[in-house]
Design a protein around this motif. Structure first.
Motif, short mmCIF file in Angstrom:
data_model
loop_
_atom_site.label_atom_id
_atom_site.label_comp_id
_atom_site.label_asym_id
_atom_site.label_seq_id
_atom_site.Cartn_x
_atom_site.Cartn_y
_atom_site.Cartn_z
N GLU A 239 -15.40 26.55 -12.73
CA GLU A 239 -15.31 25.15 -13.14
C GLU A 239 -15.36 25.06 -14.66
O GLU A 239 -16.33 25.48 -15.27
N MET A 240 -14.31 24.48 -15.23
CA MET A 240 -14.20 24.43 -16.68
C MET A 240 -15.23 23.49 -17.32
O MET A 240 -15.77 23.78 -18.38
N PHE A 241 -15.48 22.36 -16.65
CA PHE A 241 -16.38 21.35 -17.22
C PHE A 241 -17.60 21.16 -16.34
O PHE A 241 -17.50 21.20 -15.10
N ASP A 242 -18.74 20.94 -16.98
CA ASP A 242 -19.95 20.63 -16.22
C ASP A 242 -20.01 19.13 -15.92
O ASP A 242 -19.07 18.39 -16.24
N GLU A 243 -21.11 18.68 -15.33
CA GLU A 243 -21.22 17.27 -14.91
C GLU A 243 -21.21 16.30 -16.09
O GLU A 243 -20.95 15.11 -15.92
N ASN A 244 -21.44 16.80 -17.31
CA ASN A 244 -21.42 15.95 -18.50
C ASN A 244 -20.11 16.04 -19.27
O ASN A 244 -19.97 15.47 -20.35
N GLY A 245 -19.14 16.77 -18.72
CA GLY A 245 -17.84 16.89 -19.38
C GLY A 245 -17.81 17.93 -20.49
O GLY A 245 -16.86 17.97 -21.27
N ASN A 246 -18.84 18.78 -20.56
CA ASN A 246 -18.89 19.84 -21.56
C ASN A 246 -18.35 21.14 -20.97
O ASN A 246 -18.30 21.31 -19.75
N TYR A 247 -17.99 22.08 -21.85
CA TYR A 247 -17.53 23.38 -21.36
C TYR A 247 -18.64 24.01 -20.53
O TYR A 247 -19.81 24.07 -20.95
N ASN A 248 -18.29 24.52 -19.36
CA ASN A 248 -19.27 25.00 -18.39
C ASN A 248 -19.58 26.48 -18.60
O ASN A 248 -19.07 27.34 -17.88
N ILE A 249 -20.42 26.76 -19.57
CA ILE A 249 -20.74 28.15 -19.90
C ILE A 249 -21.47 28.85 -18.76
O ILE A 249 -21.30 30.05 -18.55
N GLU A 250 -22.27 28.11 -17.99
CA GLU A 250 -23.00 28.73 -16.88
C GLU A 250 -22.04 29.23 -15.80
O GLU A 250 -22.17 30.35 -15.30
N ALA A 251 -21.05 28.41 -15.45
CA ALA A 251 -20.07 28.82 -14.43
C ALA A 251 -19.24 29.99 -14.93
O ALA A 251 -18.98 30.95 -14.18
N PHE A 252 -18.84 29.95 -16.19
CA PHE A 252 -18.08 31.04 -16.79
C PHE A 252 -18.87 32.34 -16.73
O PHE A 252 -18.38 33.39 -16.29
N THR A 253 -20.13 32.29 -17.16
CA THR A 253 -20.97 33.48 -17.22
C THR A 253 -21.18 34.09 -15.84
O THR A 253 -21.05 35.31 -15.66
N ALA A 254 -21.46 33.26 -14.85
CA ALA A 254 -21.72 33.76 -13.50
C ALA A 254 -20.50 34.47 -12.91
O ALA A 254 -20.61 35.57 -12.37
N LYS A 255 -19.31 33.84 -13.01
CA LYS A 255 -18.10 34.45 -12.47
C LYS A 255 -17.73 35.72 -13.23
O LYS A 255 -17.33 36.73 -12.64
#
Length: 196
Positions: A61-77
């Motif tokens: 997921e590119m964006f988190d719930e606040n519309g920011n870059y989703n670094i957590e999703a990127f890192t996990a994948k």
């Protein structure tokens, strides 16, 4: 701040458009059966390119719930794929992401580079920055500062900038592009045959 070239070992290869740079990077730095990582919003030919040469796309997921870059999703994948494959090609479309228009901020880049450096302890990573629309992103100096941030990538990570001269020169369809490879040094990387 004035732009300066990154202090990395650099080689440049002409390609048939930005698309050729993508294909060459996926073909040369991943192996058949590998998954290539990109955002859930992506240019559809990424998947076609990968499938034509026996790879596949994995998204986060590119964006988190606040519309920011989703670094957590990127890192996990990213971590999961590097651990499973021993290597990974990441397709990161910025600045002026196609199709959203989003550009990573300097803070986003710091987080991405930190995460990549940590994940590269488990395998080689090739970070392909699809910068096809860099000359349409905004102020020239501002949108090139990420290049110097790439200096902090560790020795197990190579950055490849995909450049599209046909877009920059408004000659779309002329198929004129380049791979700009930025590595810590000139030491070669193992091929798929050596890895298997």
């Amino acid at each position: 701040m004035l732009f300066r070239s990154p202090n990395r070992f650099t080689e440049i290869c002409a390609t048939p458009g930005g698309t050729g740079a993508i294909r060459n990077t996926v073909s040369n730095y991943s192996c058949p059966g590998d998954k290539v990582l990109t955002t859930d919003w992506y240019w559809a030919p990424y998947k076609t390119i990968c499938q034509e040469i026996g790879r596949d796309i994995e998204t986060y997921e590119m964006f988190d719930e606040n519309g920011n870059y989703n670094i957590e999703a990127f890192t996990a994948k990213m971590q999961a794929l590097v651990q499973a494959q021993g290597q990974l090609v990441i397709l990161l479309n910025t600045p002026a992401h196609n199709p959203t228009g989003y550009s990573l901020s300097a803070e986003d880049w710091d987080a991405v580079i930190t995460a990549i450096n940590m994940a590269s302890a488990d395998g080689r990573i090739t970070l392909f920055v699809d910068a096809a629309y860099i000359d349409f992103a905004g102020e020239e100096e501002e949108y090139r500062t990420f290049l110097t941030q790439l200096e902090t990538l560790n020795e197990n990570v190579m950055a490849v900038i995909g450049y599209s001269a046909s877009k920059t020169l408004t000659l779309y369809g002329m198929r004129c592009g380049a791979m700009i490879c930025l590595a810590a040094d000139q030491i070669g990387r193992a091929s798929c045959r050596e890895r298997v």
